[in-house]
Design an enzyme around this catalytic site. Structure first.
Site, PDB file in Angstrom:
ATOM      1  N   LYS A  57      53.590  74.776  22.420  1.00 44.38           N
ATOM      2  CA  LYS A  57      52.607  75.746  22.910  1.00 44.38           C
ATOM      3  C   LYS A  57      51.422  75.802  21.958  1.00 44.38           C
ATOM      4  O   LYS A  57      50.261  75.807  22.388  1.00 44.38           O
ATOM      5  CB  LYS A  57      53.247  77.133  23.048  1.00 44.38           C
ATOM      6  N   GLN A 101      58.863  84.627  22.096  1.00 45.53           N
ATOM      7  CA  GLN A 101      59.729  83.521  22.486  1.00 45.53           C
ATOM      8  C   GLN A 101      61.169  84.013  22.635  1.00 45.53           C
ATOM      9  O   GLN A 101      61.721  84.608  21.714  1.00 45.53           O
ATOM     10  CB  GLN A 101      59.643  82.403  21.425  1.00 45.53           C
ATOM     11  N   ASP A 124      53.019  86.006  29.795  1.00 41.90           N
ATOM     12  CA  ASP A 124      54.243  85.508  30.435  1.00 41.90           C
ATOM     13  C   ASP A 124      54.480  86.195  31.786  1.00 41.90           C
ATOM     14  O   ASP A 124      55.345  85.780  32.542  1.00 41.90           O
ATOM     15  CB  ASP A 124      55.456  85.780  29.527  1.00 41.90           C
TER      16      ASP A 124
END
Ligand code: NAD
Length: 292
Positions: A57, A101, A124
């Site tokens: 990422k 994460q 997200d």
């Protein structure tokens, strides 16, 4: 389609390359006007796959000109410290996207942490506010894997409206949001899950199949309707280390109009949509006056 033909490959790598190229131009225009989009990733502990995901990422952000920062916290970090970091990132105007994460190490509760994230920075798309907006058909940040799946279907100009879509799997991360996105586009959506009685019959009716279960080759090629579009979200590791999806690929490709490979299908699109969401969040929050 004759029997000698095969469904086209929904090539996630190629589409990701194309979309990232377009995004790069947009980011350059933003940066030239003084707005550099920024993504902050929170990584707690030493989980090896998470380390790899976060590195990917970060690299992807850097390549496109998105400022990226990784906050690495010890496995033993108290819940209160993690939550304070999120509050600080919410207050920092240069932070456009916050990504925690998952999974978090044992002893830490992800739910309250995700709910602390400012919904305007929730790249997200997992905050309850953003999930609710999606359900209500309102604008908001939406989850990356479902967005990537839709972009793959759109890449072949397939008309979703009025088609029968079957989503296998009902997670908050993939199954439920992708079903909502399909519904917004006027598909007739059936959701299947572990208690579905006749999965073969349900899949057999589908013009669009989205498989998001995490069980190797659960969806058999013989179930796929002739001319269906098949998006395989599943990523499963075989004993020999190779990756396989939730759909029997070769048999399905013989029947499908189009199908994603695993790997190289949905995976590259997930990160692309994270980059897209970060730029989108930056523009919505602090780019109203800019010319992009
Ligand atoms: P999950 O474990 O949260 O959900 C799995 C779902 O599958 C559940 O809703 C369950 O009801 C359903 N299910 C289980 N057994 C079933 C059966 N026999 N028949 C029908 N349904 C069944 O998983 P998830 O987070 O949604 O992820 C699903 C898969 O997608 C995993 O392989 C994951 O690694 C992969 N994934 C890939 C990406 C990507 O970027 N490509 C992103 C997220 C998840």
């Amino acid at each position: 389609m004759t029997s000698a033909e095969q469904g086209v490959l929904l090539d996630g790598k190629a589409l990701a390359r194309k979309m990232r190229g377009e995004l790069r131009g947009e980011i350059e225009a933003l940066v030239a006007q003084g707005l550099t989009p920024g993504l902050d990733v929170v990584l707690v502990g030493e989980d090896p796959p998470s380390q790899i995901y976060v590195r990917n990422k970060q690299r992807s952000c850097e390549r496109l000109g998105i400022r990226s920062r990784v906050h690495r916290l010890e496995t033993t970090t108290p819940q209160s410290e993690l939550e304070q970091l999120i509050r600080d990132l919410n207050q920092d105007d240069e932070v456009d996207g916050i990504l925690v994460q998952l999974p978090l190490p044992k002893g830490l509760d992800a739910k309250p942490v995700l709910e602390l994230i400012d919904p305007a920075k929730d790249v997200d798309g997992l905050h309850l506010i953003n999930q609710g907006r999606l359900l209500a058909g309102e604008e908001g940040l939406q989850p990356c894997t479902p967005l990537g799946s839709m972009a793959l279907i759109d890449s072949i100009g397939y008309d979703i409206s009025g088609k029968k879509a079957v989503v296998v799997g009902r997670s908050n991360l993939v199954g439920k949001p992708v079903a909502q996105l399909l519904l917004q586009r006027n598909a007739t959506v059936t959701m299947c899950h572990s208690r579905t009685q006749d999965l073969a019959a349900e899949v057999g009716q589908a013009d669009i199949v989205i498989a998001a279960v995490g069980y190797p080759e659960l969806v058999k090629g013989s179930w796929i309707k002739e001319g269906a579009v098949v998006v395989d979200v599943g990523i499963n590791r075989r004993d020999d280390g190779s990756l396989v999806g939730d759909v029997e690929f070769e048999e399905s490709q013989k029947r499908a109009l189009a199908i994603t490979p695993v790997p190289g299908g949905v995976g590259p699109m997930t990160i692309t949509m994270l980059l897209y969401n970060t730029v989108d969040a930056a523009k919505r929050r602090r780019g109203a006056h800019l010319n992009v």
